[in-house]
Enzyme design. Structure first.
Site, short mmCIF file in Angstrom:
data_model
loop_
_atom_site.label_atom_id
_atom_site.label_comp_id
_atom_site.label_asym_id
_atom_site.label_seq_id
_atom_site.Cartn_x
_atom_site.Cartn_y
_atom_site.Cartn_z
N LYS A 173 0.84 -1.21 0.00
CA LYS A 173 0.00 0.00 0.00
C LYS A 173 0.88 1.26 0.00
O LYS A 173 0.55 2.26 -0.66
CB LYS A 173 -0.92 -0.02 1.23
CG LYS A 173 -1.76 1.22 1.42
CD LYS A 173 -2.82 1.42 0.36
CE LYS A 173 -3.56 2.74 0.58
NZ LYS A 173 -4.59 3.00 -0.42
N LYS B 237 -0.68 11.41 5.78
CA LYS B 237 -0.37 10.28 6.66
C LYS B 237 0.29 9.14 5.88
O LYS B 237 1.32 8.59 6.28
CB LYS B 237 -1.68 9.78 7.30
CG LYS B 237 -1.54 8.51 8.07
CD LYS B 237 -2.70 7.54 8.03
CE LYS B 237 -3.56 7.42 6.88
NZ LYS B 237 -4.18 6.11 6.64
P1 NAD Z 1 -13.05 8.29 7.20
O1 NAD Z 1 -12.47 9.32 8.10
O2 NAD Z 1 -14.11 8.66 6.20
O3 NAD Z 1 -13.66 7.08 8.08
C1 NAD Z 1 -13.15 6.63 9.29
C2 NAD Z 1 -14.33 6.27 10.19
O4 NAD Z 1 -13.82 5.75 11.41
C3 NAD Z 1 -15.22 7.47 10.55
O5 NAD Z 1 -16.57 7.13 10.32
C4 NAD Z 1 -14.95 7.69 12.03
O6 NAD Z 1 -16.11 8.18 12.73
C5 NAD Z 1 -14.58 6.29 12.48
N1 NAD Z 1 -13.73 6.28 13.67
C6 NAD Z 1 -12.59 6.97 13.88
N2 NAD Z 1 -12.08 6.66 15.09
C7 NAD Z 1 -12.94 5.75 15.65
C8 NAD Z 1 -12.96 5.07 16.86
N3 NAD Z 1 -12.02 5.24 17.78
N4 NAD Z 1 -13.98 4.20 17.09
C9 NAD Z 1 -14.95 4.02 16.17
N5 NAD Z 1 -14.99 4.66 14.99
C10 NAD Z 1 -13.98 5.52 14.74
O7 NAD Z 1 -11.81 7.61 6.48
P2 NAD Z 1 -11.82 6.71 5.14
O8 NAD Z 1 -11.59 7.60 3.98
O9 NAD Z 1 -12.97 5.78 5.17
O10 NAD Z 1 -10.43 5.92 5.35
C11 NAD Z 1 -10.31 4.81 6.24
C12 NAD Z 1 -8.97 4.14 5.99
O11 NAD Z 1 -8.93 3.67 4.64
C13 NAD Z 1 -7.77 5.08 6.17
O12 NAD Z 1 -6.70 4.38 6.75
C14 NAD Z 1 -7.44 5.48 4.74
O13 NAD Z 1 -6.08 5.84 4.59
C15 NAD Z 1 -7.79 4.21 3.97
N6 NAD Z 1 -8.16 4.41 2.55
C16 NAD Z 1 -9.01 5.39 2.18
C17 NAD Z 1 -9.34 5.55 0.83
C18 NAD Z 1 -10.27 6.64 0.35
O14 NAD Z 1 -10.35 6.86 -0.87
N7 NAD Z 1 -10.97 7.35 1.22
C19 NAD Z 1 -8.79 4.68 -0.13
C20 NAD Z 1 -7.96 3.66 0.29
C21 NAD Z 1 -7.63 3.53 1.64
#
Ligand code: NAD
Length: 292
Positions: A171, A239
């Site tokens: 990744k 990050k």
């Molecule tokens: P996001 O911020 O939209 O979602 C994260 C969720 O986790 C939120 O709903 C938040 O309320 C919840 N959360 C945070 N801390 C928490 C806790 N302690 N307990 C319970 N819930 C909690 O982020 P995202 O875009 O969905 O990304 C999630 C992961 O996937 C990240 O590591 C990101 O790097 C990776 N990612 C994202 C994408 C993208 O296009 N958005 C693509 C590939 C990978």
């Protein structure tokens, strides 16, 4: 294996959990903000009031949380996932985190009989919604094979790439490619605009040549229109580049272009744009060029 706990129902986790429901699994969701859990309930999932309630009796636990400290707190705290999960269950962390944490989780899991995989994804929000993610998996091959029925509901290209932490390394390489490509697409678009060529026609012809790429294809038009609704937030890209550069430094690999792009992403963030889509890198190119 039909019972799944899904922790972190954000931009990615929300549609991923919904796809697991569609595939016939029983999915219990837990999220910091309740609205996201209610959305899952609306698409046929179940809600849990606590982490322990979600994770206690399930066969598979999935986390999709923002960053390394979030996963560490949720998985390793006294009442966290590894303390609550039943022995024999599989814990798949699909967040993008420091590979050192993935290795630590696998060790801690082993002590309790819990099988841990790191399985970060690529393909963005669209891939999460379509169930067409690329999933790069680190951990024991047997555990990978046991998790395949679940992973297959989330992605179309799924690969076991080595022992614990390897998924995160792949990744990290992905994020170098994505951020570097966005920067070059941004520079190209600002150049095209400066010379007032027909940018839409240019994107079409460029897309068919050797320089064609998915960023140009998926984000070219929105970058031209300066639409930066995430998608993938600048904060998360910042990050991820930190993880990639740290992993490269740890093993003595030099990434000069990756380091430069990481600085440009830092600049975008420092200017208050952390919550925009990472394609907003075009703003930095414009500003360095005295335009926009
Ligand atoms: P996001 O911020 O939209 O979602 C994260 C969720 O986790 C939120 O709903 C938040 O309320 C919840 N959360 C945070 N801390 C928490 C806790 N302690 N307990 C319970 N819930 C909690 O982020 P995202 O875009 O969905 O990304 C999630 C992961 O996937 C990240 O590591 C990101 O790097 C990776 N990612 C994202 C994408 C993208 O296009 N958005 C693509 C590939 C990978």
């Amino acid at each position: 294996m039909t019972n799944i706990a899904f922790i972190g129902l954000g931009i990615m986790g929300g549609p991923m959990a919904a796809n697991l429901v569609k595939a016939g699994f029983t999915v219990t969701g837990f999220n910091r903000s309740r609205a996201a859990v209610q959305r899952l309930v609306g698409s046929g999932g179940k809600s849990a009031d606590s982490l322990a309630e979600a994770a206690r009796d399930v066969d598979v636990i999935i986390t999709m949380l923002p960053d390394t400290p979030d996963v560490k707190a949720i998985a390793l705290s006294d009442e966290g996932l590894l303390a609550t999960a039943k022995p024999g269950s599989i814990y798949v962390d699909m967040s993008t985190v420091d590979p050192a944490l993935s290795r630590l989780l696998a060790e801690a899991g082993k002590e309790r009989g819990i099988r841990v995989l790191d399985a970060p994804v690529s393909g963005g929000q669209q891939g999460a919604v379509e169930g067409s993610l690329s999933i790069m998996v680190g951990g024991d091959r047997e555990d990978f094979e046991a998790a395949m029925p679940v992973l297959s509901a989330l992605g179309t290209t799924i690969a076991h790439v080595g022992p614990s932490g390897s998924g995160q390394i792949v990744k990290a390489a992905n994020q170098l490619l994505v951020a570097g490509t966005i920067e070059l697409v941004a520079e190209s678009l600002v150049l095209l605009e400066a010379y007032r060529v027909d940018t839409t026609a240019a994107i079409r012809v460029l897309g068919a040549g050797l320089g064609g790429n998915r960023i140009l294809e998926r984000k070219g038009e929105s970058m031209l229109g300066r639409h930066f609704t995430p998608g993938f937030r600048v904060d998360l890209q910042h990050k991820d580049l930190g993880i990639a550069l740290g992993a490269a430094r740890d093993i003595g690999v030099v990434t000069p272009l990756g380091s430069l792009v990481a600085q440009l992403v830092s600049s975008l963030r420092a200017q208050g744009h952390g919550s925009l889509d990472h394609s907003a890198l075009i703003k930095v190119v414009e500003s360095l060029s005295g335009r926009g």
